[in-house]
Design a protein around this motif. Structure first.
Motif, PDB file in Angstrom:
ATOM      1  N   SER A 120       7.922  88.592  41.990  1.00 45.40           N
ATOM      2  CA  SER A 120       8.143  89.934  42.513  1.00 45.40           C
ATOM      3  C   SER A 120       9.602  90.124  42.930  1.00 45.40           C
ATOM      4  CB  SER A 120       7.236  90.177  43.727  1.00 45.40           C
ATOM      5  OG  SER A 120       7.594  91.383  44.373  1.00 45.40           O
ATOM      6  N   ARG A 121      10.136  91.293  42.590  1.00 49.59           N
ATOM      7  CA  ARG A 121      11.517  91.596  42.965  1.00 49.59           C
ATOM      8  C   ARG A 121      11.674  91.838  44.463  1.00 49.59           C
ATOM      9  NH1 ARG A 121      15.239  92.882  39.375  1.00 49.59           N
ATOM     10  NH2 ARG A 121      16.128  94.543  40.674  1.00 49.59           N
ATOM     11  N   THR A 122      10.560  91.906  45.185  1.00 50.47           N
ATOM     12  CA  THR A 122      10.643  92.089  46.634  1.00 50.47           C
ATOM     13  C   THR A 122      11.278  90.877  47.308  1.00 50.47           C
ATOM     14  OG1 THR A 122       8.395  91.228  46.879  1.00 50.47           O
ATOM     15  CG2 THR A 122       8.645  93.626  46.728  1.00 50.47           C
ATOM     16  N   ALA A 123      11.331  89.741  46.608  1.00 50.17           N
ATOM     17  CA  ALA A 123      11.920  88.525  47.179  1.00 50.17           C
ATOM     18  C   ALA A 123      13.255  88.178  46.536  1.00 50.17           C
ATOM     19  CB  ALA A 123      10.952  87.352  47.017  1.00 50.17           C
ATOM     20  N   ARG A 124      13.843  89.116  45.778  1.00 50.03           N
ATOM     21  CA  ARG A 124      15.047  88.772  45.013  1.00 50.03           C
ATOM     22  C   ARG A 124      16.253  88.455  45.887  1.00 50.03           C
ATOM     23  NH1 ARG A 124      14.171  94.169  44.614  1.00 50.03           N
ATOM     24  NH2 ARG A 124      15.870  95.646  45.013  1.00 50.03           N
ATOM     25  N   TYR A 125      16.266  88.953  47.122  1.00 56.95           N
ATOM     26  CA  TYR A 125      17.395  88.672  48.003  1.00 56.95           C
ATOM     27  C   TYR A 125      17.141  87.478  48.925  1.00 56.95           C
ATOM     28  CZ  TYR A 125      19.196  93.126  46.368  1.00 56.95           C
ATOM     29  OH  TYR A 125      19.654  94.155  45.576  1.00 56.95           O
ATOM     30  N   TRP A 126      16.014  86.805  48.718  1.00 53.59           N
ATOM     31  CA  TRP A 126      15.791  85.534  49.402  1.00 53.59           C
ATOM     32  C   TRP A 126      16.357  84.474  48.463  1.00 53.59           C
ATOM     33  CZ3 TRP A 126      11.158  84.681  53.067  1.00 53.59           C
ATOM     34  CH2 TRP A 126      11.013  85.793  53.904  1.00 53.59           C
ATOM     35  N   ASP A 127      17.640  84.204  48.642  1.00 52.61           N
ATOM     36  CA  ASP A 127      18.386  83.431  47.661  1.00 52.61           C
ATOM     37  C   ASP A 127      19.259  82.383  48.333  1.00 52.61           C
ATOM     38  OD1 ASP A 127      20.251  85.051  48.898  1.00 52.61           O
ATOM     39  OD2 ASP A 127      20.588  86.338  47.157  1.00 52.61           O
ATOM     40  N   ALA A 128      20.215  81.847  47.570  1.00 50.06           N
ATOM     41  CA  ALA A 128      21.089  80.794  48.089  1.00 50.06           C
ATOM     42  C   ALA A 128      21.932  81.300  49.257  1.00 50.06           C
ATOM     43  CB  ALA A 128      21.990  80.275  46.970  1.00 50.06           C
ATOM     44  N   PHE A 151      14.096  89.248  56.586  1.00 46.30           N
ATOM     45  CA  PHE A 151      13.198  90.386  56.389  1.00 46.30           C
ATOM     46  C   PHE A 151      13.931  91.715  56.304  1.00 46.30           C
ATOM     47  CE2 PHE A 151      10.061  87.207  57.580  1.00 46.30           C
ATOM     48  CZ  PHE A 151       9.054  87.493  56.664  1.00 46.30           C
ATOM     49  N   ARG A 152      15.187  91.740  56.705  1.00 49.53           N
ATOM     50  CA  ARG A 152      16.009  92.917  56.451  1.00 49.53           C
ATOM     51  C   ARG A 152      16.467  92.934  54.993  1.00 49.53           C
ATOM     52  NH1 ARG A 152      18.084  96.135  60.403  1.00 49.53           N
ATOM     53  NH2 ARG A 152      19.941  96.548  59.145  1.00 49.53           N
ATOM     54  N   ARG A 153      16.597  91.758  54.391  1.00 53.18           N
ATOM     55  CA  ARG A 153      16.997  91.659  52.982  1.00 53.18           C
ATOM     56  C   ARG A 153      15.825  91.933  52.038  1.00 53.18           C
ATOM     57  NH1 ARG A 153      21.790  88.661  51.974  1.00 53.18           N
ATOM     58  NH2 ARG A 153      20.920  87.785  50.055  1.00 53.18           N
ATOM     59  N   GLY A 154      14.618  91.722  52.498  1.00 56.01           N
ATOM     60  CA  GLY A 154      13.451  91.957  51.653  1.00 56.01           C
ATOM     61  C   GLY A 154      12.199  91.405  52.300  1.00 56.01           C
ATOM     62  N   ARG A 155      11.061  91.863  51.822  1.00 57.84           N
ATOM     63  CA  ARG A 155       9.782  91.394  52.340  1.00 57.84           C
ATOM     64  C   ARG A 155       8.940  90.924  51.151  1.00 57.84           C
ATOM     65  NH1 ARG A 155       6.659  95.031  56.640  1.00 57.84           N
ATOM     66  NH2 ARG A 155       8.659  94.606  57.661  1.00 57.84           N
ATOM     67  N   GLY A 182       8.520  79.892  55.236  1.00 59.32           N
ATOM     68  CA  GLY A 182       8.696  81.260  54.799  1.00 59.32           C
ATOM     69  C   GLY A 182      10.040  81.372  54.105  1.00 59.32           C
ATOM     70  N   VAL A 183      11.095  81.506  54.880  1.00 63.61           N
ATOM     71  CA  VAL A 183      12.436  81.725  54.339  1.00 63.61           C
ATOM     72  C   VAL A 183      12.871  80.600  53.394  1.00 63.61           C
ATOM     73  CG1 VAL A 183      14.866  81.968  54.928  1.00 63.61           C
ATOM     74  CG2 VAL A 183      13.136  83.102  56.333  1.00 63.61           C
ATOM     75  N   ARG A 214      12.302  80.329  44.454  1.00 62.53           N
ATOM     76  CA  ARG A 214      12.898  81.316  43.561  1.00 62.53           C
ATOM     77  C   ARG A 214      14.137  80.762  42.861  1.00 62.53           C
ATOM     78  NH1 ARG A 214      12.189  86.317  42.980  1.00 62.53           N
ATOM     79  NH2 ARG A 214      14.427  86.680  42.802  1.00 62.53           N
ATOM     80  N   ILE A 215      14.972  80.063  43.602  1.00 66.55           N
ATOM     81  CA  ILE A 215      16.189  79.504  43.012  1.00 66.55           C
ATOM     82  C   ILE A 215      15.840  78.514  41.904  1.00 66.55           C
ATOM     83  CG2 ILE A 215      18.196  78.038  43.475  1.00 66.55           C
ATOM     84  CD1 ILE A 215      18.233  79.306  46.303  1.00 66.55           C
ATOM     85  N   ALA A 216      14.750  77.762  42.111  1.00 63.62           N
ATOM     86  CA  ALA A 216      14.320  76.760  41.123  1.00 63.62           C
ATOM     87  C   ALA A 216      13.527  77.361  39.973  1.00 63.62           C
ATOM     88  CB  ALA A 216      13.497  75.686  41.812  1.00 63.62           C
ATOM     89  N   ARG A 217      13.459  78.687  39.909  1.00 65.85           N
ATOM     90  CA  ARG A 217      12.797  79.390  38.803  1.00 65.85           C
ATOM     91  C   ARG A 217      11.284  79.212  38.790  1.00 65.85           C
ATOM     92  NH1 ARG A 217      16.616  83.022  37.367  1.00 65.85           N
ATOM     93  NH2 ARG A 217      18.615  81.999  36.966  1.00 65.85           N
ATOM     94  N   ARG A 218      10.685  79.030  39.924  1.00 66.83           N
ATOM     95  CA  ARG A 218       9.240  78.996  40.087  1.00 66.83           C
ATOM     96  C   ARG A 218       8.599  77.840  39.312  1.00 66.83           C
ATOM     97  NH1 ARG A 218      10.210  84.233  38.639  1.00 66.83           N
ATOM     98  NH2 ARG A 218       8.749  84.199  36.891  1.00 66.83           N
ATOM     99  N   GLY A 219       7.288  77.943  39.075  1.00 67.71           N
ATOM    100  CA  GLY A 219       6.579  76.895  38.351  1.00 67.71           C
ATOM    101  C   GLY A 219       6.363  75.646  39.187  1.00 67.71           C
ATOM    102  N   LEU A 220       5.815  74.604  38.560  1.00 65.52           N
ATOM    103  CA  LEU A 220       5.518  73.357  39.260  1.00 65.52           C
ATOM    104  C   LEU A 220       6.778  72.697  39.772  1.00 65.52           C
ATOM    105  CD1 LEU A 220       3.476  71.212  40.121  1.00 65.52           C
ATOM    106  CD2 LEU A 220       3.709  70.177  37.842  1.00 65.52           C
TER     107      LEU A 220
END
Length: 245
Positions: free
Chosen positions: A20-28, A77-81, A156-157, A164-170
């Protein structure tokens, strides 16, 4: 046109685990802010504890640490939910009771293996009375405040950002679980003076269990409540031990 609309509809309902793009700003960048804020909180807490004696120092030190963690959570949570992360399901309560009590039992077994007697712990008394504000320092703080802040930060954070940074998956889930658990144990080791091997192993089990709950359910509250039950069981044991003593 219909297929394109359907595709957009499916995309808009994806959870953070599904991209989901709602988490796109939870990044490095968010992880960098987290490292900075928590480090400042740890340093400030240590200085306050050294400079301010007694109960006041302990309370101010805890507040400094909580502030460092809270800043990260607010920024996140200001960057995204992330969609689905804050959902609550009644089964989360079942997870909390089962895993929280199981983890406390495991901690007790490790403690006895490390040389503990297995007797009930108890609160220290001052002239036959419990210390001032014991209900907050040994009750509200570890059972309510700390679990909520710590789980939102580590599972959470940090966990979501690494996933997300690791491109999801196992592979992403494994890396996120390892990173969040390592950070969870490391911060406790620094702030609580964890030195014994059984304490380290117990914290590792708590971190892994809570992290897996978030990864498998996509929700944070099972982890938060498991942490609450784990800490609350210790407070209950202290209370019983104090009464028996």
């Amino acid at each position: 046109m219909r297929s394109e609309s359907s595709r957009r509809g499916r995309t808009s309902t994806r959870t953070w685990r599904e991209g989901s793009r709602t988490a796109r700003y939870w990044d490095a960048k968010l992880i960098g802010w987290a490292a900075l804020s928590v480090s400042l909180g740890v340093i400030t807490a240590a200085l306050v504890a050294r400079l301010v004696p007694g109960l006041a120092g302990a309370l101010l030190s805890a507040l400094a640490m909580w502030a460092g963690v809270a800043v990260v959570i607010v920024i996140a949570f200001r960057r995204g939910r992330p969609r689905g992360l804050l959902r609550f399901r009644s089964v989360d309560l079942l997870y909390a009771v089962v895993f929280g009590i199981a983890l406390r039992a495991v901690q007790g077994w490790f403690g006895m293996a490390a040389g503990d007697s297995g007797a009930f712990p108890s609160y220290p008394s001052v002239d036959g009375a419990l210390p001032r504000l014991w209900w907050f320092t040994d009750g509200v703080a570890p059972v309510v405040i700390a679990p909520v802040l710590e789980e939102l930060l580590f599972h959470g954070v940090l966990l979501v950002a690494v996933y997300r940074i690791a491109r999801r998956g196992l592979e992403g889930a494994t890396l996120a679980l390892i990173a969040s658990t390592a950070a969870f144990v490391a911060v406790h080791a620094v702030t609580s003076g964890v030195a014994r091997w059984d304490e380290t192993v117990s914290l590792t089990f708590v971190g892994l269990t809570c992290g897996l709950l978030v990864l498998l359910t996509g929700r944070i509250w099972g982890a938060v409540l498991t942490h609450v039950v784990f800490n609350g069981a210790w407070v209950l044991l202290l209370f019983v031990g104090t009464l028996l003593g």
